[in-house]
Motif scaffolding. Structure first.
Motif, PDB file in Angstrom:
ATOM      1  N   GLN A 134     -23.746  26.882 -12.512  1.00 20.45           N
ATOM      2  CA  GLN A 134     -22.288  27.041 -12.575  1.00 20.45           C
ATOM      3  C   GLN A 134     -21.587  25.926 -13.546  1.00 20.45           C
ATOM      4  O   GLN A 134     -22.036  24.779 -12.844  1.00 20.45           O
ATOM      5  N   SER A 135     -21.025  26.009 -14.741  1.00 19.69           N
ATOM      6  CA  SER A 135     -20.775  24.877 -15.405  1.00 19.69           C
ATOM      7  C   SER A 135     -19.357  24.932 -16.010  1.00 19.69           C
ATOM      8  O   SER A 135     -19.035  24.263 -16.784  1.00 19.69           O
ATOM      9  N   THR A 136     -18.424  25.840 -15.509  1.00 17.16           N
ATOM     10  CA  THR A 136     -16.916  25.901 -15.535  1.00 17.16           C
ATOM     11  C   THR A 136     -16.255  25.909 -14.131  1.00 17.16           C
ATOM     12  O   THR A 136     -16.743  26.304 -13.246  1.00 17.16           O
ATOM     13  N   THR A 137     -15.176  25.431 -14.370  1.00 21.15           N
ATOM     14  CA  THR A 137     -14.400  25.066 -13.122  1.00 21.15           C
ATOM     15  C   THR A 137     -13.384  26.164 -12.625  1.00 21.15           C
ATOM     16  O   THR A 137     -13.291  27.266 -13.382  1.00 21.15           O
ATOM     17  N   GLY A 140     -10.929  26.885 -15.539  1.00 18.17           N
ATOM     18  CA  GLY A 140     -11.455  27.353 -16.947  1.00 18.17           C
ATOM     19  C   GLY A 140     -11.766  26.244 -17.449  1.00 18.17           C
ATOM     20  O   GLY A 140     -12.016  26.423 -18.821  1.00 18.17           O
ATOM     21  N   LYS A 141     -12.130  24.919 -16.895  1.00 20.62           N
ATOM     22  CA  LYS A 141     -12.399  23.908 -17.760  1.00 20.62           C
ATOM     23  C   LYS A 141     -14.174  23.756 -17.940  1.00 20.62           C
ATOM     24  O   LYS A 141     -14.716  24.177 -17.004  1.00 20.62           O
ATOM     25  N   ASN A 142     -14.411  23.002 -19.001  1.00 20.23           N
ATOM     26  CA  ASN A 142     -15.892  22.941 -19.179  1.00 20.23           C
ATOM     27  C   ASN A 142     -16.280  21.779 -18.376  1.00 20.23           C
ATOM     28  O   ASN A 142     -15.830  20.783 -18.502  1.00 20.23           O
ATOM     29  N   CYS A 143     -17.571  21.879 -17.494  1.00 20.95           N
ATOM     30  CA  CYS A 143     -18.192  20.699 -16.876  1.00 20.95           C
ATOM     31  C   CYS A 143     -18.711  19.784 -18.186  1.00 20.95           C
ATOM     32  O   CYS A 143     -19.098  20.078 -19.072  1.00 20.95           O
ATOM     33  N   CYS A 172     -22.341  22.288 -11.798  1.00 24.55           N
ATOM     34  CA  CYS A 172     -21.510  21.920 -10.691  1.00 24.55           C
ATOM     35  C   CYS A 172     -22.162  21.290  -9.238  1.00 24.55           C
ATOM     36  O   CYS A 172     -23.174  22.089  -9.226  1.00 24.55           O
ATOM     37  N   THR A 185     -14.887  17.060 -16.060  1.00 19.66           N
ATOM     38  CA  THR A 185     -14.537  18.114 -17.164  1.00 19.66           C
ATOM     39  C   THR A 185     -14.659  17.191 -18.602  1.00 19.66           C
ATOM     40  O   THR A 185     -14.546  16.093 -18.598  1.00 19.66           O
ATOM     41  N   ASN A 187     -12.193  17.736 -20.568  1.00 16.52           N
ATOM     42  CA  ASN A 187     -10.625  17.603 -20.918  1.00 16.52           C
ATOM     43  C   ASN A 187     -10.392  16.121 -20.655  1.00 16.52           C
ATOM     44  O   ASN A 187     -10.421  15.890 -19.744  1.00 16.52           O
ATOM     45  N   CYS A 195     -15.178  24.136  -8.725  1.00 15.19           N
ATOM     46  CA  CYS A 195     -15.797  25.173  -9.151  1.00 15.19           C
ATOM     47  C   CYS A 195     -15.932  26.369  -8.623  1.00 15.19           C
ATOM     48  O   CYS A 195     -15.879  26.292  -7.370  1.00 15.19           O
TER      49      CYS A 195
END
Length: 210
Positions: A134-137, A140-143, A172, A185, A187, A195
């Motif tokens: 899993q690589s998004t939170t 909806g943020k990208n890891c 994650c 993230t 961001n 996550c």
């Protein structure tokens, strides 16, 4: 194995029990004075996590083609493997895709070891053993890659945290032993986030798949 917690929702201090411990009185455990939650733990005993380099099960002593495995003491990896004839993946510097064994002193074959799903498709306990992708939170943020300090400097790329499964990836993990897997993230204005990973339970997830 089971992880035991002194708070609800798999939080607080915990102890680990295995079936080799035999019957155990919770009152005798110094780490957990009151049992309020617990979680089963899968750990490379009858199925393999990742590529199985920690796998030390004793369920296979033949290769996928049915050939008998020889004792690792007679192989080129004798100094790295457990001295038995069961399937392993002992070379941490040159990993095979999954556990294997030598069927002669020079020939090796892959073994038919099932892959663990728990802690891959879902997480147990507080997620410190989660090794999924899993690589998004949950927002909806990208890891971000764990080895990167941009845009958020941190210390979790230190070898001190290898046990947590962080490294050259952006999946994650939970190196802080917080409530569940999370990540930094990409961001600039959102340092980290939890996550969205389901919690493992027997009704929704099998233990393993072939």
């Amino acid at each position: 194995e089971f992880e035991l917690f002194d708070q609800t929702n798999h939080r607080g201090y915990y102890a680990k029990l295995t079936e080799t411990d035999g019957p155990t009185n919770i009152a005798d455990l110094p780490e957990v004075t009151t049992l309020r939650s617990f979680s089963p733990l899968l750990n490379d005993v009858f199925c393999s996590l990742d590529q199985g380099w920690k796998y030390r099960g004793s369920i296979r002593s033949t290769s996928k083609t049915g050939k008998a495995c020889i004792n690792w003491k007679k192989t080129p990896l004798a100094d790295k493997a457990e001295p038995n004839h069961f399937c392993q993946n002992p070379d941490g510097t040159d990993l095979a895709s999954k556990p294997f064994c030598y069927v002669s002193e020079t020939e090796r074959e892959e073994c038919d070891i099932p892959s663990c799903i728990w802690n891959m498709d879902c997480f147990t306990g507080i997620g410190v053993n989660y090794r999924g992708k899993q690589s998004t939170t949950e927002h909806g943020k990208n890891c971000n890659n764990w080895n990167s300090d941009l845009p958020h400097p941190h210390s979790y790329h230190s070898p001190e945290y290898n046990w947590a499964g962080v490294g050259e990836h952006r999946f994650c993990r939970n190196p802080s032993k917080d409530g569940m897997p999370w990540c930094y993230t990409t961001n600039l204005f959102w340092r980290w986030d939890y996550c969205t990973i389901p919690r493992c339970n027997r009704d929704s997830f099998d233990f393993y798949r072939f």
